[in-house]
Scaffold this active site. Structure first.
Site, PDB file in Angstrom:
ATOM      1  CG  ASP A  47      -2.114  -0.821   1.089  1.00  0.00           C
ATOM      2  OD1 ASP A  47      -2.456  -1.167  -0.064  1.00  0.00           O
ATOM      3  OD2 ASP A  47      -2.751  -1.140   2.115  1.00  0.00           O
ATOM      4  CE1 TYR A  54       4.323  -6.466   3.981  1.00  0.00           C
ATOM      5  CE2 TYR A  54       3.632  -8.770   3.980  1.00  0.00           C
ATOM      6  CZ  TYR A  54       3.736  -7.546   3.340  1.00  0.00           C
ATOM      7  OH  TYR A  54       3.259  -7.393   2.067  1.00  0.00           O
TER       8      TYR A  54
END
Lengths: 249, 249
Positions: B55, B113
């Site tokens: 994003d 992540y």
């Protein structure tokens, strides 16, 4: 009326967004930016005195500065209040009331600077403003050997850019180290003071050592030569951090 | 003519400067930026396929992407050539020729992540785009206890933002950890895939745990509830890094 409250700030800033610490007329600078916030919060025009100036692009993790005001203010809330008025690229970490005699510059006993080299072929996008990318392999063991010659009291004239205002170029380095973490090399120096561009010229000289262009033991001769042309080039400001200022002996 | 060279890139980017990975018409995006550079260098219009989209604002340390071209190019010099055409906020770290069948998205087996929280009262100026500042004290031991409930195969519907396109919300988390280094807290998750905003919602839920608002063992119930409204809020993108993509089982 004499200003009666002496306030000491610990300040962090991202040097990339400023034309250095010192107040200048048009250009954005850290001193001016914080003085503006202090005036908004306290209603008083003050002079903010730092432990020393930093050049355009140089970062500070813990710069120390102090200023005097007449007004009794809520010192605990001062960092929040000032930060609400400051650009996000400068943060007041803490504020405390100190002795009226305390002077950030005159009383600083030791300073620690760090220079960060990204020693990878393509550099980093994320950390590009927080390190200097040098793509050829550097031997950090040679650099560590070389940096030890800086320790002690020396005339560092060979590591001083023209334009500095100090008279004597004699300084004492207490600690100096080079370490590698993966592709990054960290050069750290603690001394009683640093000449104009001194850390960046030392870093540039160590870079020549890391490449094998200069032997570690030649650093001793370069220091003794007091000849700027024998030292390495001045590395860019974006790799340099003022890490700490110490007020104890 | 069929494109015969399949090239895999390892890419680092600073998410702050882009509107995410995916190509869009007007907005600056990483995919479009790199495809533009590939066209300049190779003369071919290609489609660059990433392991997954990120994003707007999300960073990548090692995003993987591949593209196919007809032309035989100097693969060793490709990172230099592409970087010379790219904005500094994106860097090609390496390029290599891979099997024609290799597909960055379909063949990705594991992703890691990291979410970075700056847990200090005033945050950082220098790292402000690379972490999320949360000023109230977080108990990282409670957070570590809580994150262990995410390990294993679960339906993560409660940790999925609307808008994701995947059908199943079942994913497997292999590793999950929380560690504190000074004022920073690092949340790290490795899984076979992540739903839309999943890491940021997990981080938001762990933040509630760190504050004592949610007990660690309640995380189990929240997962089982499959109810988004029971999980924490979605933390901002600037604290999130795609660390690694693994193509081995």
């Amino acid at each position: 009326m004499l200003a009666i409250y002496n306030i000491r700030l610990v300040i962090e800033y991202d040097g990339k967004d400023f034309n250095g610490w010192q107040k200048q007329n048009d250009k954005l600078n850290i001193q001016g930016e914080i003085e503006r916030a202090i005036e908004i919060i306290t209603g008083e025009k003050v002079e903010l005195i730092a432990s020393g100036r930093t050049d355009a692009g140089v970062h500070a993790l813990n710069q120390i500065a102090n200023f005097k005001i007449d007004k009794d203010i809520n010192i605990e809330k001062l960092p929040y209040a000032l930060n609400s008025q400051l650009k996000k690229s400068v943060r007041i970490k803490t504020a405390e009331l100190v002795d009226n005699e305390f002077h950030s510059r005159y009383h600083a006993k030791k300073k620690t600077y760090r220079y960060v080299i990204n020693n990878s072929s393509q550099g980093s996008s994320i950390y590009r403003n927080l390190e200097y990318n040098f793509p050829l392999h550097l031997d950090e063991k040679l650099m560590q050997e070389a940096i030890e010659y800086f320790i002690g009291e020396h005339d560092f004239k060979a590591f001083k850019a023209s334009g500095g205002s100090t008279k004597s170029s004699v300084r004492t380095i207490y600690n100096a180290s080079v370490r590698r973490e993966g592709e990054r090399i960290y050069i750290e120096l603690t001394g009683n003071g640093f000449l104009y561009n001194m850390v960046r010229i030392i870093a540039g000289t160590l870079l020549d050592v890391g490449l094998g262009r200069i032997k570690p033991e030649e650093v001793k001769e370069i220091i003794e030569s007091k000849d700027r042309s024998r030292a390495g080039k001045t590395l860019p400001p974006n790799g340099l951090f003022l890490v700490n200022v110490d007020y104890n002996e």
